[in-house]
Design an enzyme around this catalytic site. Structure first.
Site, mmCIF file in Angstrom:
data_model
loop_
_atom_site.group_PDB
_atom_site.id
_atom_site.type_symbol
_atom_site.label_atom_id
_atom_site.label_comp_id
_atom_site.label_asym_id
_atom_site.label_seq_id
_atom_site.Cartn_x
_atom_site.Cartn_y
_atom_site.Cartn_z
ATOM 1 N N TRP A 214 0.862 -1.185 0.000
ATOM 2 C CA TRP A 214 0.000 0.000 0.000
ATOM 3 C C TRP A 214 0.897 1.233 0.000
ATOM 4 O O TRP A 214 1.860 1.313 0.755
ATOM 5 C CB TRP A 214 -0.923 0.042 1.226
ATOM 6 C CG TRP A 214 -1.650 1.360 1.264
ATOM 7 C CD1 TRP A 214 -2.698 1.725 0.479
ATOM 8 C CD2 TRP A 214 -1.306 2.508 2.063
ATOM 9 N NE1 TRP A 214 -3.050 3.035 0.749
ATOM 10 C CE2 TRP A 214 -2.212 3.537 1.715
ATOM 11 C CE3 TRP A 214 -0.334 2.762 3.031
ATOM 12 C CZ2 TRP A 214 -2.172 4.804 2.294
ATOM 13 C CZ3 TRP A 214 -0.289 4.021 3.611
ATOM 14 C CH2 TRP A 214 -1.214 5.034 3.248
ATOM 15 N N GLU A 255 -2.913 -3.007 -2.632
ATOM 16 C CA GLU A 255 -4.083 -2.445 -1.938
ATOM 17 C C GLU A 255 -4.454 -1.071 -2.480
ATOM 18 O O GLU A 255 -3.676 -0.126 -2.410
ATOM 19 C CB GLU A 255 -3.772 -2.344 -0.431
ATOM 20 C CG GLU A 255 -4.919 -1.755 0.387
ATOM 21 C CD GLU A 255 -4.602 -1.696 1.885
ATOM 22 O OE1 GLU A 255 -3.470 -2.046 2.285
ATOM 23 O OE2 GLU A 255 -5.497 -1.282 2.641
ATOM 24 N N LYS A 257 -7.068 2.404 -2.800
ATOM 25 C CA LYS A 257 -7.746 3.310 -1.864
ATOM 26 C C LYS A 257 -8.482 4.357 -2.679
ATOM 27 O O LYS A 257 -8.034 4.740 -3.762
ATOM 28 C CB LYS A 257 -6.675 3.945 -0.982
ATOM 29 C CG LYS A 257 -7.160 4.719 0.215
ATOM 30 C CD LYS A 257 -6.039 4.845 1.228
ATOM 31 C CE LYS A 257 -6.409 5.760 2.369
ATOM 32 N NZ LYS A 257 -5.455 5.680 3.482
ATOM 33 N N ASP A 288 -9.643 -3.384 1.115
ATOM 34 C CA ASP A 288 -9.781 -2.852 2.470
ATOM 35 C C ASP A 288 -11.202 -2.299 2.617
ATOM 36 O O ASP A 288 -11.661 -1.521 1.777
ATOM 37 C CB ASP A 288 -8.731 -1.761 2.703
ATOM 38 C CG ASP A 288 -8.750 -1.193 4.114
ATOM 39 O OD1 ASP A 288 -7.720 -1.250 4.800
ATOM 40 O OD2 ASP A 288 -9.805 -0.658 4.518
ATOM 41 N N HIS A 291 -11.829 1.425 2.082
ATOM 42 C CA HIS A 291 -11.207 2.098 0.940
ATOM 43 C C HIS A 291 -12.113 2.277 -0.268
ATOM 44 O O HIS A 291 -11.647 2.390 -1.401
ATOM 45 C CB HIS A 291 -9.928 1.346 0.532
ATOM 46 C CG HIS A 291 -8.822 1.526 1.525
ATOM 47 N ND1 HIS A 291 -7.532 1.158 1.282
ATOM 48 C CD2 HIS A 291 -8.828 2.061 2.768
ATOM 49 C CE1 HIS A 291 -6.776 1.452 2.335
ATOM 50 N NE2 HIS A 291 -7.548 1.990 3.249
ATOM 51 N N HIS A 315 -8.631 -6.618 3.984
ATOM 52 C CA HIS A 315 -8.286 -5.810 5.150
ATOM 53 C C HIS A 315 -9.589 -5.493 5.842
ATOM 54 O O HIS A 315 -10.352 -4.625 5.392
ATOM 55 C CB HIS A 315 -7.555 -4.531 4.736
ATOM 56 C CG HIS A 315 -6.078 -4.670 4.809
ATOM 57 N ND1 HIS A 315 -5.215 -3.609 4.747
ATOM 58 C CD2 HIS A 315 -5.294 -5.767 4.981
ATOM 59 C CE1 HIS A 315 -3.969 -4.056 4.858
ATOM 60 N NE2 HIS A 315 -3.997 -5.354 4.992
ATOM 61 N N ASP A 323 -12.804 6.590 6.092
ATOM 62 C CA ASP A 323 -11.887 5.465 6.306
ATOM 63 C C ASP A 323 -11.192 5.619 7.661
ATOM 64 O O ASP A 323 -9.992 5.837 7.747
ATOM 65 C CB ASP A 323 -10.867 5.460 5.154
ATOM 66 C CG ASP A 323 -9.844 4.348 5.295
ATOM 67 O OD1 ASP A 323 -10.179 3.306 5.889
ATOM 68 O OD2 ASP A 323 -8.708 4.530 4.814
ATOM 69 N N ASP A 325 -10.817 3.527 10.236
ATOM 70 C CA ASP A 325 -10.143 2.383 10.854
ATOM 71 C C ASP A 325 -10.573 2.142 12.300
ATOM 72 O O ASP A 325 -9.741 1.941 13.181
ATOM 73 C CB ASP A 325 -8.615 2.529 10.755
ATOM 74 C CG ASP A 325 -8.127 2.375 9.326
ATOM 75 O OD1 ASP A 325 -8.246 1.268 8.786
ATOM 76 O OD2 ASP A 325 -7.649 3.365 8.741
ATOM 77 N N ASP A 355 -7.324 -4.625 9.949
ATOM 78 C CA ASP A 355 -6.647 -3.337 9.757
ATOM 79 C C ASP A 355 -7.441 -2.236 10.445
ATOM 80 O O ASP A 355 -8.323 -1.630 9.843
ATOM 81 C CB ASP A 355 -6.473 -3.050 8.256
ATOM 82 C CG ASP A 355 -5.627 -1.807 8.008
ATOM 83 O OD1 ASP A 355 -5.026 -1.292 8.980
ATOM 84 O OD2 ASP A 355 -5.562 -1.349 6.851
HETATM 85 C C1 RNT Z 1 -3.932 2.542 4.659
HETATM 86 C C2 RNT Z 1 -4.057 1.099 4.428
HETATM 87 C C3 RNT Z 1 -2.950 0.253 4.969
HETATM 88 C C4 RNT Z 1 -2.538 0.633 6.365
HETATM 89 C C5 RNT Z 1 -1.588 -0.336 7.012
HETATM 90 C C6 RNT Z 1 -0.890 0.260 8.185
HETATM 91 O O1 RNT Z 1 -5.041 3.251 4.301
HETATM 92 O O2 RNT Z 1 -5.287 0.632 4.905
HETATM 93 O O3 RNT Z 1 -3.308 -1.073 4.882
HETATM 94 O O4 RNT Z 1 -3.624 0.778 7.200
HETATM 95 O O5 RNT Z 1 -0.738 -0.876 6.099
HETATM 96 ZN ZN ZN Z 2 -5.566 -1.519 4.728
#
Ligand code: RNT
Ligand code: ZN
Length: 448
Positions: A214, A255, A257, A288, A291, A315, A323, A325, A355
């Site tokens: 990523w 990955e 986004k 993810d 994302h 993820h 986003d 998390d 994640d």
């Molecule tokens: C960032 C991505 C990525 C990170 C990690 C730390 O938007 O989601 O995966 O969260 O690699």
């Molecule tokens: Zn991620």
């Protein structure tokens, strides 16, 4: 007329939840007892669901727990520690791990309270260089030797991530797609080093290590040229992935986004970019949960991407309005994701990584809550009477399909979850929090 009352007592005997009912008819008292788990098995059997099979399948799916929940994505680089490039952690709960030994101890504590198979997901930031500054392009497997030995002892597989953020060479928000060839090549070399580290991990632990790429690259404001950065990213990735490494040791994943903090208007590694790239190179694609546009879910994407790419990494995260998390919880998104995983019959081609990062609550509890939520969702998915649902659908009987989907929502999943925990010597209920509180008092609160 005799009164009729049901007085249930709940108590645990050798871990089985027994429900005792005393039914009182006038003067006569009748005592009955039954095993709640046996009763749950019968309820699922009515739907042709084999609970024993679900229990073993749900526990066998490895959940890759991410190291970065334990220290707010800081890592242990000499001179490092500032998080940047679109990643943000809020909160200042006591007890963040500040050394690799602390992080390993915390992780052991968390993992011990999560039933089922587990892996650990590491970032390149977590190298152990014994105080000497080893830049990211010079990292080697030996800088992860302690992690590898420890993971072997603990029985965890390892996954890996090159770290393309929180570094002077990423300070203007571009890495692999940078217009400066020197910066690109620094990051290409970091990517090459990371793939070797991942392969060494996979080889040592005899389980393929997923190496997920990523990058933060993107523009805050409206770009003029959307093409050039993507062409450069493609070329950088080609250079990074040029070496064929055995898939028994490592699996590449990319990955995408939609946007990030500081890359609101344009992200180089968009979904279309990486989807195309993963198909062309026949590598893994990482989806993810945070994302995509908030009305899109990764669950619905799985059945499409599995047709085109050999491997998918999920993820599992929870975005709240963006986003963000947040810690994963059992919500509709998670349940649907788990259902699609199970329904896909392609579990050997899917890796599950968590994640999220929350520093506003006990970090170990955050790990446990998110990981147990994932396991609960998997169990619920393995308990789904998929054949019956599909049958109704294939008969065109959508009335029955909807009726069934609603009925099965109240099947006794909790009783089966308690049994899964019991079989893995884990607290079924909130007792796990008592252990975390003890660890907080004994260990975390004493950290600087
Ligand atoms: C960032 C991505 C990525 C990170 C990690 C730390 O938007 O989601 O995966 O969260 O690699
Ligand atoms: Zn991620």
């Amino acid at each position: 007329m005799g009164s009729c009352l049901l007085l249930p007592d709940y108590f645990c005997l050798y871990g089985y939840r027994i429900v005792m009912g005393r039914i009182q008819h006038g003067e006569s008292v009748m005592t009955t007892s039954f095993n709640a788990f046996d009763w749950a098995v019968e309820q699922f059997a009515k739907w042709d669901v084999d609970v024993e099979q679900a229990l073993s399948q749900a526990a066998a799916v490895p959940i890759s727990m991410h190291c970065w929940q334990g220290d707010d994505v800081r890592g242990f680089e000499a001179g490092g520690g500032e998080l940047g490039d679109g990643l943000a952690v809020t909160g200042n709960y006591l007890g963040r791990a500040t050394t690799p030994d602390e992080l390993r101890a915390d992780f052991e504590h968390a993992a011990a309270l999560v039933p089922g198979a587990k892996r650990l997901n590491l970032h390149a930031l977590y190298a152990e260089t014994d105080g000497t500054r080893v830049d990211r392009d010079a990292l080697e497997p030996r800088h992860f030797q302690r992690w590898i030995e420890w993971a072997g002892q603990q029985g965890f597989g390892l996954d890996f991530n090159p770290s393309f953020f929180s570094h002077p060479q990423s300070s203007d928000g571009f890495t692999l797609s940078h217009r400066d060839p020197a910066i690109r090549s620094f990051w290409i070399n970091h990517g090459i080093a990371s793939r070797r580290i991942a392969a060494a991990m996979g080889e040592a632990l005899q389980t393929p290590c997923v190496n997920n790429i990523w990058i933060p690259d993107g523009y805050k404001d409206v770009p003029a040229d959307r093409h050039a950065p993507r062409e450069r990213l493609m070329e950088s990735l080609d250079a990074m992935l040029a070496d064929d490494l055995p898939r028994t040791q490592m699996i590449d994943a990319v990955e995408s986004k939609l946007f990030g903090i500081g890359s609101e208007s344009y992200v180089v590694g968009s979904h279309e970019f990486y989807m195309g790239y993963a198909i062309r190179r026949q590598i893994g694609l990482c989806l993810d949960a945070g994302h995509f546009h908030p009305t899109e879910g990764i669950a619905d994407k799985l059945s499409s991407v599995l047709l085109w790419v050999p491997h998918v990494l999920l993820h599992v995260s929870r975005g709240v309005r963006w986003d963000s998390d947040h810690v994963v919880i059992v919500n509709d998104d998670l349940l649907l994701t788990a259902q699609e995983l199970v329904r896909s019959q392609a579990l050997d081609r899917i890796s599950l990584g968590l994640d999220f990062f929350d520093a506003s609550i006990n970090r170990i509890a955050a790990w446990i809550i998110g990981s147990r939520a994932m396991r609960k969702a998997l169990l619920q998915a393995f308990l789904e009477p998929f054949d019956q649902l599909r049958e109704a659908e294939n008969e065109g009987d959508y009335t029955r399909r909807l009726a069934c989907l609603e009925e099965i929502k109240t099947l006794p999943y909790g009783i089966v979850w308690d049994e899964l925990c019991r079989r893995h010597d884990q607290p079924a209920g909130l007792e796990w929090l008592d252990e975390v509180r003890r660890y907080e008092a004994d260990v975390l609160s004493k950290r600087a």
